[in-house]
Design a protein around this motif. Structure first.
Motif, PDB file in Angstrom:
ATOM      1  N   PRO A 139     -10.034  13.360   1.692  1.00 32.45           N
ATOM      2  CA  PRO A 139     -10.986  12.356   2.162  1.00 32.45           C
ATOM      3  C   PRO A 139     -10.310  11.332   3.086  1.00 32.45           C
ATOM      4  O   PRO A 139      -9.090  11.278   3.163  1.00 32.45           O
ATOM      5  CB  PRO A 139     -11.476  11.674   0.887  1.00 32.45           C
ATOM      6  CG  PRO A 139     -10.901  12.423  -0.258  1.00 32.45           C
ATOM      7  CD  PRO A 139      -9.815  13.288   0.237  1.00 32.45           C
ATOM      8  N   ASN A 140     -11.111  10.534   3.745  1.00 35.86           N
ATOM      9  CA  ASN A 140     -10.588   9.465   4.595  1.00 35.86           C
ATOM     10  C   ASN A 140      -9.647   8.556   3.833  1.00 35.86           C
ATOM     11  O   ASN A 140      -9.912   8.199   2.701  1.00 35.86           O
ATOM     12  CB  ASN A 140     -11.754   8.615   5.109  1.00 35.86           C
ATOM     13  CG  ASN A 140     -12.053   8.940   6.553  1.00 35.86           C
ATOM     14  OD1 ASN A 140     -11.146   9.323   7.291  1.00 35.86           O
ATOM     15  ND2 ASN A 140     -13.300   8.810   6.947  1.00 35.86           N
TER      16      ASN A 140
ATOM     17  N   VAL B 151       0.833  -1.208   0.000  1.00 39.29           N
ATOM     18  CA  VAL B 151       0.000   0.000   0.000  1.00 39.29           C
ATOM     19  C   VAL B 151       0.866   1.255   0.000  1.00 39.29           C
ATOM     20  O   VAL B 151       1.736   1.424   0.853  1.00 39.29           O
ATOM     21  CB  VAL B 151      -0.913   0.040   1.250  1.00 39.29           C
ATOM     22  CG1 VAL B 151      -1.820   1.263   1.214  1.00 39.29           C
ATOM     23  CG2 VAL B 151      -1.713  -1.237   1.367  1.00 39.29           C
TER      24      VAL B 151
ATOM     25  N   SER C 253      -0.744   9.851   7.911  1.00 34.07           N
ATOM     26  CA  SER C 253       0.578   9.299   7.592  1.00 34.07           C
ATOM     27  C   SER C 253       1.585  10.424   7.397  1.00 34.07           C
ATOM     28  O   SER C 253       2.732  10.335   7.865  1.00 34.07           O
ATOM     29  CB  SER C 253       0.505   8.451   6.328  1.00 34.07           C
ATOM     30  OG  SER C 253      -0.377   7.370   6.526  1.00 34.07           O
TER      31      SER C 253
ATOM     32  N   LYS D  63      -3.324  11.615   5.113  1.00 34.31           N
ATOM     33  CA  LYS D  63      -3.046  12.825   5.903  1.00 34.31           C
ATOM     34  C   LYS D  63      -2.327  12.486   7.211  1.00 34.31           C
ATOM     35  O   LYS D  63      -1.296  13.070   7.526  1.00 34.31           O
ATOM     36  CB  LYS D  63      -4.365  13.565   6.226  1.00 34.31           C
ATOM     37  CG  LYS D  63      -5.214  13.890   5.011  1.00 34.31           C
ATOM     38  CD  LYS D  63      -6.479  14.636   5.385  1.00 34.31           C
ATOM     39  CE  LYS D  63      -7.438  13.839   6.278  1.00 34.31           C
ATOM     40  NZ  LYS D  63      -8.057  12.667   5.640  1.00 34.31           N
TER      41      LYS D  63
ATOM     42  N   TYR E  75       6.557   7.672  11.528  1.00 29.73           N
ATOM     43  CA  TYR E  75       6.758   6.841  10.342  1.00 29.73           C
ATOM     44  C   TYR E  75       8.021   7.303   9.625  1.00 29.73           C
ATOM     45  O   TYR E  75       8.316   8.489   9.583  1.00 29.73           O
ATOM     46  CB  TYR E  75       5.580   6.964   9.364  1.00 29.73           C
ATOM     47  CG  TYR E  75       4.280   6.347   9.825  1.00 29.73           C
ATOM     48  CD1 TYR E  75       4.221   5.487  10.931  1.00 29.73           C
ATOM     49  CD2 TYR E  75       3.096   6.626   9.139  1.00 29.73           C
ATOM     50  CE1 TYR E  75       3.017   4.930  11.332  1.00 29.73           C
ATOM     51  CE2 TYR E  75       1.891   6.063   9.541  1.00 29.73           C
ATOM     52  CZ  TYR E  75       1.854   5.222  10.641  1.00 29.73           C
ATOM     53  OH  TYR E  75       0.664   4.670  11.032  1.00 29.73           O
TER      54      TYR E  75
HETATM   55  N1  LIG Z   1       0.591   1.760  10.392  1.00 31.90           N
HETATM   56  C1  LIG Z   1       0.021   1.449   9.216  1.00 31.90           C
HETATM   57  N2  LIG Z   1       0.147   0.207   8.701  1.00 31.90           N
HETATM   58  C2  LIG Z   1      -0.412  -0.111   7.515  1.00 31.90           C
HETATM   59  N3  LIG Z   1      -1.125   0.733   6.765  1.00 31.90           N
HETATM   60  C3  LIG Z   1      -1.288   1.995   7.224  1.00 31.90           C
HETATM   61  C4  LIG Z   1      -0.734   2.420   8.475  1.00 31.90           C
HETATM   62  N4  LIG Z   1      -1.061   3.719   8.672  1.00 31.90           N
HETATM   63  C5  LIG Z   1      -1.786   4.084   7.601  1.00 31.90           C
HETATM   64  N5  LIG Z   1      -1.933   3.071   6.730  1.00 31.90           N
HETATM   65  C6  LIG Z   1      -2.641   3.116   5.453  1.00 31.90           C
HETATM   66  O1  LIG Z   1      -2.279   4.279   4.769  1.00 31.90           O
HETATM   67  C7  LIG Z   1      -3.376   4.855   4.125  1.00 31.90           C
HETATM   68  C8  LIG Z   1      -3.568   6.282   4.586  1.00 31.90           C
HETATM   69  O2  LIG Z   1      -4.006   6.294   5.933  1.00 31.90           O
HETATM   70  P1  LIG Z   1      -4.062   7.597   6.809  1.00 31.90           P
HETATM   71  O3  LIG Z   1      -2.772   8.292   6.704  1.00 31.90           O
HETATM   72  O4  LIG Z   1      -4.493   7.206   8.171  1.00 31.90           O
HETATM   73  O5  LIG Z   1      -5.218   8.434   6.083  1.00 31.90           O
HETATM   74  P2  LIG Z   1      -6.037   9.682   6.587  1.00 31.90           P
HETATM   75  O6  LIG Z   1      -5.456  10.184   7.842  1.00 31.90           O
HETATM   76  O7  LIG Z   1      -5.936  10.650   5.464  1.00 31.90           O
HETATM   77  O8  LIG Z   1      -7.443   9.220   6.778  1.00 31.90           O
HETATM   78  C9  LIG Z   1      -4.561   3.965   4.427  1.00 31.90           C
HETATM   79  O9  LIG Z   1      -4.743   3.087   3.334  1.00 31.90           O
HETATM   80  C10 LIG Z   1      -4.141   3.226   5.645  1.00 31.90           C
HETATM   81  O10 LIG Z   1      -4.753   1.962   5.685  1.00 31.90           O
END
Ligand SMILES: Nc1ncnc2c1ncn2[C@@H]1O[C@H](COP(=O)(O)OP(=O)(O)O)[C@@H](O)[C@H]1O
Ligand SMILES: [Mg+2]
Lengths: 271, 333
Positions: free
Chosen positions: A53-54, A32, A60, A58, A69
């Motif tokens: 959007p979700n 991913v 991350s 963001k 990270y």
């Molecule tokens: N620790 C993690 N391990 C695996 N996948 C992650 C992790 N953190 C985020 N993701 C993936 O990264 C993508 C972005 O997530 P995220 O940054 O939380 O989005 P947002 O905050 O914009 O809603 C998603 O597909 C999420 O599943």
């Protein structure tokens, strides 16, 4: 870019030069791609929003800035220097404070103690110094305590100073978490969805605090919000993300009229 | 005062004094468990190891002398100096901090995020390793620990209390061991110091923060590794005191490491994460087992102290599994 020159906003705040710059950040989790080749900067004294959007990536991005990270590609520049790989606590010690989307507080400790932990960066006397040279440690404790009380007053949580955080309702917890981050006198304050899950009144309070913080203390703020409307009122500049990519960057007005942004937002259901 | 009451008081006093030491050993467990979720099986062996080290340093023993002699055909065993107890303890503290650092650096740093059972197994390994290391460094013979602590009953207390009995009763006064008094005072000071440290210093606050939430702790700039070395060091200091007190009483030998077994029921009673729980639990078990032995020991064939604490702890586990002060465990569904 001519982002190095300071300018004064319509409401009279001074926006300084770039304090942080993300260069071509790419972050993957296995297959991913959470972030794909994103660059943007944060300037001193501004309120910078990241929206999308979700699942857009963001949080991350915020986690990359705060060191939680580690991106596979790209560079983080802070105060004009390229940042070497760092652990989250080291990033925090450099003056980057944050809150979490899902609130991370010390539930068993009082509000006051929680906010005091935000001062750890400013408290420099060591274990033995505190045991032996009581005077200096006490002075340090008192000074920091005074600062913390100011923050507590500012965020209007005096009434719950001695309450264990675990007992507080959600909205107040969010505010305590903000207080703890603000207590660090951060160079950059990162807020991950500070208004998520709040009712209208709480959202208004939170917006006011964010604006006042920026105005009175000159705090540089990068905040994530998922609701376009709120962001447009608060921020100086906005980064828009969708599926891990940057699809827009500019003032609220510029972003609002960007076709790609409009499409992304119409393409997803609001909640 | 009636003699029966005076005897009861004497037993209670002895129980309280034993209890303070139990509380101290239990605190060693609680510190590490709270901050890192590790149940440290090696706590008892740490006490043994610290006592061995203290004797070795004070006697000027050459560490690893057996190994060196076997390898090089030499005949060394002592440096030929003696170091007084104060500096001996100071050096031992340094050694325990070094040990804490190594444990964190070479073992637990690599196990962050592992299941609790894995961390527990690692501490079992650590216990055997330290036991072996202690033997290898200082030899496996039984040693006496002469740090100059007073031994035997306190005449002052005996004389004082002898006059308390009612007219005409035969009473010779209370027997309170001087070493127990010293141990109680030292343990109480250390317990209070630990509580003050956790409550009022910056590092103490950081320690509580790490115990509460790792992510949040990182976000305010606390190094988890530093805190973990710190708690292992504090557990090491606790081990020194326990090691010195027990070692002075019954010699420095393997059985010293079994004091950890005394702390287990205290933890079940007080909860694994509660500092006040460890203190109150220690006192309850100390007093409870002495009084029980005094009242019912003769009827039950004696030696009830071996099992009383565990039975009490089991009853607690049935009726209040979170311990005296632990938070109620509610499984989220
Ligand atoms: N620790 C993690 N391990 C695996 N996948 C992650 C992790 N953190 C985020 N993701 C993936 O990264 C993508 C972005 O997530 P995220 O940054 O939380 O989005 P947002 O905050 O914009 O809603 C998603 O597909 C999420 O599943
Ligand atoms: Mg998010």
């Amino acid at each position: 870019m001519s982002t190095q020159e300071s300018y004064v906003t319509e409401d009279g705040r001074t926006i300084g030069p770039t304090v942080m710059e993300m260069k071509n950040i790419t972050l993957r989790f296995g297959g991913v791609k959470a972030i794909t080749d994103i660059s943007f900067d944060i300037r001193e004294g501004e309120i910078r929003a990241i929206i999308g959007p979700n699942g857009a990536g963001k949080s991350s991005m915020l986690n990359v800035i705060s060191g939680f990270y580690v991106p596979q590609e790209g560079e983080v520049w802070y105060k004009g220097k390229k940042r070497p790989p760092m652990r989250p606590y080291q990033v925090a010690q450099q003056g980057i404070a944050r809150t979490f989307q899902n609130i991370a507080l010390f539930e068993g400790m009082t509000v006051l103690d929680n906010v005091m932990t935000g001062r750890i960066r400013q408290m420099t006397s060591g274990v033995f110094a505190q045991a032996i040279w009581k005077g200096k440690a006490e002075k340090e404790e008192v000074e920091n305590r005074e600062f913390v009380e100011k923050i507590i007053d500012f965020l209007e949580i005096q009434a719950i100073r001695k309450t264990p955080v675990g007992r507080l309702p959600y909205g107040l917890k969010k505010r305590v978490e903000l207080a703890r981050a603000l207590a660090a006198e951060p160079s950059i304050l990162l807020l991950d969805e500070p208004m998520a899950g709040m009712n209208v009144e709480e959202k208004e309070d939170m917006s006011r605090f964010i604006l006042d913080m920026n105005d009175e203390f000159g705090t540089t703020i990068a905040l994530i919000e998922h609701d376009m409307g709120v962001v447009m009122d608060l921020s100086d500049r906005v980064v828009v993300m969708d599926y891990g990519k940057k699809i827009g960057d500019g003032t609220p007005d510029e972003v609002r009229n960007n076709q790609e942004v409009i499409d992304a937002y119409l393409g997803v259901a609001h909640d | 005062m009636p003699v029966a009451f005076l005897n009861f008081m004497e037993v209670t006093m002895n129980g309280l004094m034993a209890g303070v030491l139990y509380a101290l050993v239990a605190l060693g467990f609680v510190l590490i468990y709270k901050a890192s979720g590790i149940f440290n099986y090696a706590q008892g062996v740490m006490a043994l190891f610290s006592a061995l080290t203290l004797v070795g340093i004070m006697e000027g023993q050459v560490p690893f002398s057996h190994l060196i002699n076997a390898l090089l055909g030499t005949e060394i065993h002592h440096f030929g100096w003696h170091i007084n107890a104060f500096f001996g303890i100071l050096f031992t503290m340094v050694v325990m901090v070094g040990l804490a650092y190594c444990v964190q650096r070479f073992v637990f740093r690599h196990l962050v995020g592992q299941e609790p059972i894995i961390l527990f197994m690692a501490t079992i390994g650590l216990a055997y390793f330290m036991e072996g290391l202690g033997d290898l460094m200082w030899g496996s013979d039984i040693k006496t620990l002469a740090v100059g602590l007073p031994q035997g009953g306190s005449f002052a207390i005996e004389d004082l209390t002898a006059t308390w009995a009612a007219e005409g009763e035969r009473y010779y006064g209370m027997y309170i061991d001087q070493l127990d008094i010293v141990a109680t005072v030292v343990a109480a000071i250390l317990v209070i110091a630990l509580v003050l440290f956790a409550q009022y210093t910056k590092q103490g606050r950081a320690m509580r923060a790490v115990a509460d939430d790792h992510q949040a702790a990182l976000s305010v700039g606390i190094s988890l590794n530093f805190i973990w070395v710190l708690v292992w060091s504090l557990a090491g200091f606790v081990a020194i005191v326990a090691g010195v007190m027990w070692g002075a009483k019954s010699g420095v030998q393997f059985s010293l490491s079994l004091i950890a077994l005394k702390a287990l029921p205290v933890l079940m009673l007080g909860g694994f994460t509660s500092i006040p729980g460890a203190i109150v639990g220690g006192l309850i078990i100390g007093v409870g087992e002495k009084l029980f032995e005094y009242q019912f020991g003769p009827m039950l064939g004696g030696a009830t102290e071996n099992w009383f604490a565990y039975v009490l702890a089991l009853l607690f586990l049935v009726f209040r599994p979170q311990g005296l002060f632990g938070e109620k465990i509610i499984e989220r569904v």
